[in-house]
Motif scaffolding. Sequence first.
Motif, PDB file in Angstrom:
ATOM      1  N   GLN A  55      -7.812 -16.181  65.196  1.00  0.00           N
ATOM      2  CA  GLN A  55      -6.980 -17.356  64.925  1.00  0.00           C
ATOM      3  C   GLN A  55      -6.963 -17.633  63.432  1.00  0.00           C
ATOM      4  O   GLN A  55      -8.017 -17.687  62.775  1.00  0.00           O
ATOM      5  CB  GLN A  55      -7.533 -18.570  65.674  1.00  0.00           C
ATOM      6  CG  GLN A  55      -6.712 -19.838  65.511  1.00  0.00           C
ATOM      7  CD  GLN A  55      -7.308 -20.998  66.283  1.00  0.00           C
ATOM      8  OE1 GLN A  55      -8.443 -21.391  66.039  1.00  0.00           O
ATOM      9  NE2 GLN A  55      -6.560 -21.518  67.243  1.00  0.00           N
ATOM     10  N   ASP A  56      -5.771 -17.782  62.881  1.00  0.00           N
ATOM     11  CA  ASP A  56      -5.613 -18.110  61.468  1.00  0.00           C
ATOM     12  C   ASP A  56      -6.320 -19.438  61.193  1.00  0.00           C
ATOM     13  O   ASP A  56      -6.069 -20.440  61.863  1.00  0.00           O
ATOM     14  CB  ASP A  56      -4.127 -18.215  61.125  1.00  0.00           C
ATOM     15  CG  ASP A  56      -3.866 -18.282  59.627  1.00  0.00           C
ATOM     16  OD1 ASP A  56      -4.602 -19.006  58.932  1.00  0.00           O
ATOM     17  OD2 ASP A  56      -2.928 -17.622  59.152  1.00  0.00           O
ATOM     18  N   ASN A  59      -3.862 -22.135  60.286  1.00  0.00           N
ATOM     19  CA  ASN A  59      -2.727 -22.324  61.198  1.00  0.00           C
ATOM     20  C   ASN A  59      -3.185 -21.982  62.611  1.00  0.00           C
ATOM     21  O   ASN A  59      -3.136 -20.831  63.020  1.00  0.00           O
ATOM     22  CB  ASN A  59      -1.546 -21.447  60.783  1.00  0.00           C
ATOM     23  CG  ASN A  59      -0.334 -21.635  61.683  1.00  0.00           C
ATOM     24  OD1 ASN A  59      -0.332 -22.472  62.600  1.00  0.00           O
ATOM     25  ND2 ASN A  59       0.707 -20.846  61.443  1.00  0.00           N
ATOM     26  N   SER A  62      -1.286 -19.668  64.979  1.00  0.00           N
ATOM     27  CA  SER A  62      -1.156 -18.236  64.671  1.00  0.00           C
ATOM     28  C   SER A  62      -2.362 -17.497  65.237  1.00  0.00           C
ATOM     29  O   SER A  62      -3.445 -17.490  64.646  1.00  0.00           O
ATOM     30  CB  SER A  62      -1.064 -18.031  63.151  1.00  0.00           C
ATOM     31  OG  SER A  62      -0.901 -16.670  62.841  1.00  0.00           O
ATOM     32  N   TYR A  91      -9.119 -15.211  59.194  1.00  0.00           N
ATOM     33  CA  TYR A  91      -9.024 -15.428  60.640  1.00  0.00           C
ATOM     34  C   TYR A  91     -10.435 -15.568  61.217  1.00  0.00           C
ATOM     35  O   TYR A  91     -11.314 -14.737  60.951  1.00  0.00           O
ATOM     36  CB  TYR A  91      -8.318 -14.258  61.325  1.00  0.00           C
ATOM     37  CG  TYR A  91      -6.878 -14.070  60.901  1.00  0.00           C
ATOM     38  CD1 TYR A  91      -5.839 -14.609  61.650  1.00  0.00           C
ATOM     39  CD2 TYR A  91      -6.555 -13.354  59.745  1.00  0.00           C
ATOM     40  CE1 TYR A  91      -4.514 -14.439  61.256  1.00  0.00           C
ATOM     41  CE2 TYR A  91      -5.240 -13.184  59.350  1.00  0.00           C
ATOM     42  CZ  TYR A  91      -4.219 -13.729  60.111  1.00  0.00           C
ATOM     43  OH  TYR A  91      -2.911 -13.567  59.717  1.00  0.00           O
TER      44      TYR A  91
END
Length: 425
Positions: A55-56, A59, A62, A91
């Motif tokens: 997961q970003d 964000n 994303s 990430y």
Amino acid sequence: MNRLCFAALIPLLAAPVAAQAPGLQQGPLIGHVDSHSVHVWARASAAGQYVLKAQDITNAKSTFEATAQAKPGNDLCMVFALAGLGAGRDYRYRIETVQGEQVCGGDAFVLRTARDKNADGNTRIMFGSCCYEDAGTGNTWKRVALEKPDTVVLLGDTPYINNTQIQQQRLRYAEFAAFAPMADLLRTTSWYGTWDDHDFGDNDTDGRMRGKANSRQAFLEYHANPSYGDGQNGIYTKFRRGPIEVFVLDTRTFAATEPSPFLRHHASLLGSKQWKWLLQGLEESTAPVKVLACGMIWNEATRPNKQDHWGSYPHERSALFKEIGRNQITGVVLVGGDIHRSRVIRHATKESAGYDIVELISSPMHHSIIKAANAPHPGLIKDMGEPHTFLLLDATQLDGKLTSLRARFVNDEGTEHFAIDLLKK
């Protein structure tokens, strides 16, 4: 501490794999990274399918995932291949079973993609060789982490195996991957590897060694490089970080197994397929800096009676320099390890290559120094008989141009033994 993700603390092979609950025995470790993809290596404690989710950090919407299968035939090793990521992004990642049980994750599990290759910024690559799993080498790894390299290249004798039996190869790689000071760094930092003699099979061996197929099998299982030789033989590969393209060579598999493509009745070191791959890659490379990295040294100045070096194949080394000159390939730097000394040598190649090529030798990360390897060489710039040493190659790119290139030899205490600017003014 997540009990499953750090199952490397459990004694290796203490119980049959089938009796283990789903989880990880070693890893995860970040392997190949570019601007839009990442390979993550891990070894499971039980066969089955696992999912890596990323997961970003900036964000939450994303998200990305990749699956991998842990099989007994591959010693339960897995490589998760994430794709479609953004360049220069962080990430947070975790690994789950297909049933959704988390086996690894948390704030400490972060991977970072590379910037676009032409983007401005600083790039730092660490090169190291000759590692034990002891306190001194552990302190060296902790210092490497403090230097914050973008990526790590292990040049061989990483680990010491000295055997081609598949179970012994796997056991030693598993022990190495579980070495906490290294694993802590590689959980978030990308890593590439090749081998030298002691992980290939035994001291000073070449491609005629029996059992080398076992060595290759174990190497593939315990690494996450972008490629491995021609897909059937060898382990050579390449990658690019910013202005630096690194050609990670295999100087063991093909050595003395076939005639040289450059001189009749003489043996080849790299073999015809690897030579074709290397020369084509150099011609096609758009990187300002091309590092040719391998386990052995590129010269012959070392301890008496040692023959496993490029100096034993002078026809191939000369051919390389001539090809560099003929094709006007700029920015070549040589990197090697193996000899338990760190050295800097300037090869007198202006006539053949068009410029003098510098060789950087980084060894060892452990404590054992070989005094007899301090042999004279006409191009010797610096010799360092220093334990717990590694090489850092720093490059800066500004307005799309390489503005600095500096090599530094650093030890576990952070002492800089020597530095050299490699960019011609």
